[in-house]
Design an enzyme around this catalytic site. Structure first.
Site, mmCIF file in Angstrom:
data_model
loop_
_atom_site.group_PDB
_atom_site.id
_atom_site.type_symbol
_atom_site.label_atom_id
_atom_site.label_comp_id
_atom_site.label_asym_id
_atom_site.label_seq_id
_atom_site.Cartn_x
_atom_site.Cartn_y
_atom_site.Cartn_z
ATOM 1 N N ARG A 257 1.909 0.348 3.567
ATOM 2 C CA ARG A 257 0.718 -0.868 3.534
ATOM 3 C C ARG A 257 -0.631 0.010 3.608
ATOM 4 O O ARG A 257 -0.723 1.047 4.646
ATOM 5 C CB ARG A 257 0.849 -1.580 4.573
ATOM 6 N N GLU A 286 -6.610 -4.797 -0.581
ATOM 7 C CA GLU A 286 -5.387 -5.663 -1.322
ATOM 8 C C GLU A 286 -5.431 -7.134 -0.443
ATOM 9 O O GLU A 286 -5.738 -7.177 0.686
ATOM 10 C CB GLU A 286 -4.266 -4.898 -1.066
ATOM 11 N N HIS A 310 0.191 -0.058 -6.346
ATOM 12 C CA HIS A 310 1.322 -0.881 -5.143
ATOM 13 C C HIS A 310 2.052 -1.650 -6.150
ATOM 14 O O HIS A 310 2.221 -2.680 -6.353
ATOM 15 C CB HIS A 310 0.299 -1.920 -4.397
#
Length: 340
Positions: A257, A286, A310
């Site tokens: 992440r 994001e 991603h």
């Protein structure tokens, strides 16, 4: 009347075909941005079901006046993206994709029955990013496209390769397991660190070596791979201090992440040569931090950074299985509750 189903982004055909057997399907057409909340609100007025991906926001406004929603297919509740109180009081059925349990004889998900496909694909992408850095594939590709001519056996794009190199896995969950067996086969020393050490048998099974001190792992590794889950407690786990611990010839790989990383510290480390480069699959910009995910301009200007959007589970098998399970949940509700 058949139900109307709004799909929040393009998805593989098997899931779409199943939905079209049972309803009128509208698919959000764009691939360069996520569906906006306004567009979702509009869809809720003309649709009976929403097919959501994991980053789709579900807010109280979707259940306002004029909404025809009776069901929403999604992967599961996320308090950062979903208004759980509004969902609970809306009366709209939340249709969770059913994830199959791992077979007793294959708890790590190496079988081809659909279990473990996403961790497998993400682990393989991590290895692809590492190899890209190791052999400077991205830089070489850009050079060939721009120049056409080249000097055979040039030293311009010499890389460190993998043979005899050390890779440090910061975290050792499903994705790391999938990657570890490939890394070991590439003549690499594979180190790992996590809160609880594996048994000696499992360490031998995965071909990994325990490092109790995370700083030691970072210092020793030629490739540092971030593989932990994000929590509020480990936000910006990697920052200026950690990058300064890395070798100046080492690469940083993140398929976890973006919020685990102090992004400005990473940009500075890449600019000033503190580390050699990076392979990045996740970014701070994001959902839920921003609605429309984007890659910071600084990374896009750097030749020593490999970027992917991603999309770690982006194989036909993995994404196909994920979306098919959500479609099956919607279809099951249609069969049980829809009145023609």
């Amino acid at each position: 009347m058949r139900p109307r189903i709004f799909v929040t982004q393009p998805i593989p055909q098997p899931a779409l075909e199943l939905l079209r057997e049972h309803g009128h399907v509208e698919v959000f057409p764009w691939t360069n941005r996520d569906v906006s909340l306004d567009e979702l609100e509009s869809a809720s007025v003309r649709s009976h079901y929403l097919f959501c991906m994991h980053e789709t926001p579900i807010r109280a406004s979707l259940f306002g006046p004029g909404s025809q929603l009776v069901g929403i297919g999604y992967s599961g509740p996320d308090p950062e993206l979903h208004d759980l109180e509004a969902i609970a009081s809306s009366g709209v059925r939340m249709l969770t994709a059913v994830r199959p349990s791992p077979p007793d004889d294959d708890p790590d998900g190496f079988s081809w029955d659909g279990y473990g496909l996403n961790p497998r694909a993400t682990g393989q992408l991590m290895v692809a990013l590492l190899l890209n850095c190791a052999y400077r594939v991205n830089e070489s590709d850009m050079f060939c496209r721009a120049n056409g001519f080249f000097q055979e056996m040039t030293m311009q794009f010499m890389g460190h390769g993998t043979t005899g190199k050390t890779v440090g896995l910061y975290g050792f969950g499903k994705v790391a397991k999938q990657a570890a067996r490939l890394l070991s086969a590439m003549d690499m020393e594979v180190l790992y660190t996590k809160r609880t050490r594996l048994t000696p048998a499992d360490e031998a099974k995965w071909g990994v070596q325990w490092v109790a001190d995370a700083d030691d792992l970072i210092t020793r590794s030629d490739y540092v791979c971030l593989l932990v889950n994000y929590t509020a407690d480990n936000a910006e786990l990697f920052g200026e201090r950690e990058f300064k611990l890395m070798k100046p010839t080492a690469y940083f790989i993140n398929v976890a992440r973006g919020r685990l990383v102090d992004e400005q510290a990473l940009i500075a480390a890449l600019r000033d040569g503190t580390i050699a480069g990076a392979g990045l699959e996740a970014f701070r910009t994001e959902p839920p931090v921003v609605h429309d995910a984007y890659v910071p301009a600084e990374f896009r200007k750097m030749d020593n950074v490999v970027l992917t959007p991603h999309n770690g589970g982006a194989t036909y098998a993995s994404r196909g299985a994920q979306t098919l399970r959500t479609a099956e949940a919607i279809v099951a509700d249609i069969k049980a509750n829809w009145k023609n």
